[in-house]
Design a protein around this motif. Structure first.
Motif, PDB file in Angstrom:
ATOM      1  N   VAL A   1       0.863  -1.186   0.000  1.00 55.55           N
ATOM      2  CA  VAL A   1       0.000   0.000   0.000  1.00 55.55           C
ATOM      3  C   VAL A   1       0.899   1.237   0.000  1.00 55.55           C
ATOM      4  N   THR A   2       0.754   2.070  -1.032  1.00 55.40           N
ATOM      5  CA  THR A   2       1.616   3.241  -1.192  1.00 55.40           C
ATOM      6  C   THR A   2       0.765   4.503  -1.217  1.00 55.40           C
ATOM      7  N   GLU A   3       1.119   5.491  -0.401  1.00 56.36           N
ATOM      8  CA  GLU A   3       0.379   6.749  -0.372  1.00 56.36           C
ATOM      9  C   GLU A   3       0.721   7.569  -1.610  1.00 56.36           C
ATOM     10  N   THR A   4      -0.316   8.075  -2.282  1.00 55.32           N
ATOM     11  CA  THR A   4      -0.124   8.887  -3.484  1.00 55.32           C
ATOM     12  C   THR A   4      -0.672  10.298  -3.335  1.00 55.32           C
ATOM     13  N   LEU A   5      -1.515  10.528  -2.310  1.00 56.18           N
ATOM     14  CA  LEU A   5      -2.113  11.845  -2.118  1.00 56.18           C
ATOM     15  C   LEU A   5      -2.329  12.105  -0.640  1.00 56.18           C
ATOM     16  N   ASN A   6      -1.861  13.283  -0.205  1.00 58.57           N
ATOM     17  CA  ASN A   6      -2.079  13.699   1.178  1.00 58.57           C
ATOM     18  C   ASN A   6      -2.221  15.213   1.166  1.00 58.57           C
ATOM     19  N   ASP A   7      -3.463  15.662   0.930  1.00 60.25           N
ATOM     20  CA  ASP A   7      -3.735  17.088   0.783  1.00 60.25           C
ATOM     21  C   ASP A   7      -4.942  17.447   1.648  1.00 60.25           C
ATOM     22  N   GLY A   8      -4.688  18.067   2.815  1.00 59.22           N
ATOM     23  CA  GLY A   8      -5.784  18.352   3.723  1.00 59.22           C
ATOM     24  C   GLY A   8      -6.429  17.056   4.179  1.00 59.22           C
ATOM     25  N   LEU A   9      -7.724  16.905   3.888  1.00 59.58           N
ATOM     26  CA  LEU A   9      -8.438  15.675   4.244  1.00 59.58           C
ATOM     27  C   LEU A   9      -8.465  14.671   3.098  1.00 59.58           C
ATOM     28  N   LYS A  10      -7.906  15.049   1.952  1.00 63.98           N
ATOM     29  CA  LYS A  10      -7.914  14.159   0.785  1.00 63.98           C
ATOM     30  C   LYS A  10      -6.765  13.165   0.889  1.00 63.98           C
ATOM     31  N   ARG A  11      -7.061  11.903   0.623  1.00 61.78           N
ATOM     32  CA  ARG A  11      -6.065  10.848   0.685  1.00 61.78           C
ATOM     33  C   ARG A  11      -6.153   9.972  -0.568  1.00 61.78           C
ATOM     34  N   GLY A  12      -5.001   9.493  -0.995  1.00 56.79           N
ATOM     35  CA  GLY A  12      -4.956   8.585  -2.140  1.00 56.79           C
ATOM     36  C   GLY A  12      -3.922   7.504  -1.900  1.00 56.79           C
ATOM     37  N   TYR A  13      -4.224   6.277  -2.308  1.00 59.07           N
ATOM     38  CA  TYR A  13      -3.310   5.151  -2.095  1.00 59.07           C
ATOM     39  C   TYR A  13      -3.361   4.210  -3.289  1.00 59.07           C
ATOM     40  N   THR A  14      -2.225   3.590  -3.559  1.00 62.70           N
ATOM     41  CA  THR A  14      -2.166   2.523  -4.549  1.00 62.70           C
ATOM     42  C   THR A  14      -1.981   1.205  -3.807  1.00 62.70           C
ATOM     43  N   ILE A  15      -2.868   0.270  -4.065  1.00 58.82           N
ATOM     44  CA  ILE A  15      -2.801  -1.057  -3.436  1.00 58.82           C
ATOM     45  C   ILE A  15      -2.358  -2.056  -4.502  1.00 58.82           C
ATOM     46  N   THR A  16      -1.242  -2.731  -4.261  1.00 59.79           N
ATOM     47  CA  THR A  16      -0.720  -3.704  -5.220  1.00 59.79           C
ATOM     48  C   THR A  16      -0.767  -5.101  -4.601  1.00 59.79           C
TER      49      THR A  16
END
Length: 443
Positions: free
Chosen positions: A3-18
């Motif tokens: 699991v890799t974090e791709t977005l961390n902006d305020g309350l916005k989050r993004g992750y790539t799950i491989t």
């Protein structure tokens, strides 16, 4: 699995799950091995089908299940580990449209996390509770209304003309053209003029009639009338007025009290006073609740999920638009863009909603099954004869259940805060309470 974090902006989050192909293959083999003892196939004894054949026959279907379970498991583990709580359902999409068996599975997950909500010191909140006692004038007014509902009618002096509010006793025959229609006739029918219980225009044409008069009433049935053959049709009614009666309110005495289940007039007055003060109490609670929300709004501050605010603003704009256009019943109109005022109101609602939810969660407040049942029963009464269907509809509709549960939960949280806050009572006149309630509607 990675699991890799791709977005961390305020309350916005993004992750790539491989999820690697090897992991998926191992899980598929485990599922097939677990199911193998129960599988029968032509040419093989039960439970003896070779794994390569099982994999060829059932592998693709099991792979789909494994992929879904693995991604769901990864998401649940992520939320448990991070403590994040998505504001809305996370957006999940698979990377690459040309995936084939033997490839790694890569999924992108994005969401807005609920913010860290500071815990306000509820014991420092100071509120004022308005108290109104039922005055003699209020009780007398309520008794007068009760007497009005129990009123009778007595014959007016011979030759008197019927007025609005009078009761006329009539015979009538309804006709389409020259032919009477089914259900359009009655004898000795008591009709209160102004009650709007008949077709629009019917009662108006009997105002001024006297006992013994024969009147021809002409009306047009509404387009939404229940009987198909009468919708929009012009009809005439041959009406014979047999009596004109004036309303006579019941006497406010012990007999009236007994009609309403009280032993005597004093007992009825006590019951009426209690009912009035309960109504005043409900209004006062609404005023105090607004004051509480104002205090909570001022004493707390935290980031709000933009998606929740935008969704709430659009809902507010849509609701207010329909209030301004009551003639529009459908929702096939164009898009309604929220204004700055809508956005401001939405931000307040979202903020207070999240805050109350967090207070309730920490206080372990919940809505019981019995409370839900009572709430559904109350709503079902709005559909006489269809209560069972309404119950079934609610049972299968999670969104509707949440709509019913939310206000119950909110009220329980508000009552919990009231218990902790410093509340002082202030006795006021009924008019003062009414002004305070009117102010709620203005804000």
């Amino acid at each position: 699995m990675q699991v890799t974090e791709t977005l961390n902006d305020g309350l916005k989050r993004g992750y790539t799950i491989t999820v690697t192909a090897a992991e998926l293959d191992e899980k598929v083999n485990e599922k097939l091995a677990e199911a193998r003892p129960q599988i029968e196939m032509k040419g093989f004894r039960k439970g003896k089908v070779p794994m390569p054949l099982l994999k060829k026959q059932f592998g693709p279907r099991v792979m789909g299940e494994v992929m879904q379970e693995t991604i769901d498991g990864a998401m649940n583990a992520h939320f448990e580990e991070t403590g994040h709580r998505p504001a809305l359902q996370p957006e999940v999409k698979m990377v690459g449209e040309d995936w084939k068996e033997g490839d790694d599975v890569v999924v992108e997950m994005t969401y807005e996390s609920l913010p860290e909500i500071p815990a306000p010191d509820l014991k420092t909140i100071k509120l004022e509770k308005l108290v109104v006692k039922a005055a003699d004038a209020d009780i007398d007014e309520a008794l007068g209304k009760l007497a009005g509902t129990a009123q009778t009618y007595e014959d007016r002096r011979k030759g008197s003309k019927a007025k609005d509010g009078d009761q006329v006793v009539i015979d009538f025959v309804g006709k389409l053209g020259d032919e009477p229609f089914e259900g359009g006739s009655a004898e000795d029918y008591p009709l209160v003029l102004g009650s709007e219980s008949f077709i629009p225009g019917f009662e108006d044409q009997l105002v001024g009639a006297k006992a013994g008069d024969e009147v021809t009433v002409t009306v047009t049935f509404p387009e939404n009338y229940g009987a198909e053959k009468l919708k929009g049709q012009e009809a005439t009614f041959d009406v014979t007025v047999k009596a004109v009666k004036a309303p006579k309110p019941a006497e406010i005495d012990n007999e009236l009290a007994k009609q309403f289940g009280a032993e005597d007039l004093e007992a009825l007055k006590k019951t009426v006073a209690e009912r009035l003060e309960a109504e005043f109490g409900g209004a006062a609670r609404a005023v105090m609740k607004r004051a509480l929300l104002d205090v909570l709004d001022e004493m707390t501050g935290f980031d709000l999920p933009p998606s929740l605010v935008e969704a709430e603003a659009r809902q507010i704009a849509h609701q207010l638009w329909h209030e301004d256009h009551p003639e529009v019943h459908g929702h096939d109109h164009g898009a309604i863009e929220p204004t700055e005022e809508h956005q401001k109101l939405a931000a307040r609602r979202v903020k207070l909603g999240l805050l109350l939810a967090e207070i309730g969660r920490k206080a372990e407040i919940s809505v019981s099954d019995n409370e839900m049942t009572q709430a559904v029963l109350a709503q079902a009464r709005q559909y006489p004869g269809q209560e069972k269907q309404f119950f079934e509809f609610v049972r299968g509709n999670q969104a509707l259940q949440q709509q019913i549960r939310a206000p119950i939960f909110e009220d329980k949280v508000v009552d919990y805060i009231f218990e902790l806050a410093e509340v002082t009572e202030k006795e006021v006149e009924k008019a003062d309470l009414e002004k305070a309630v009117e102010k709620l509607d203005e804000e």
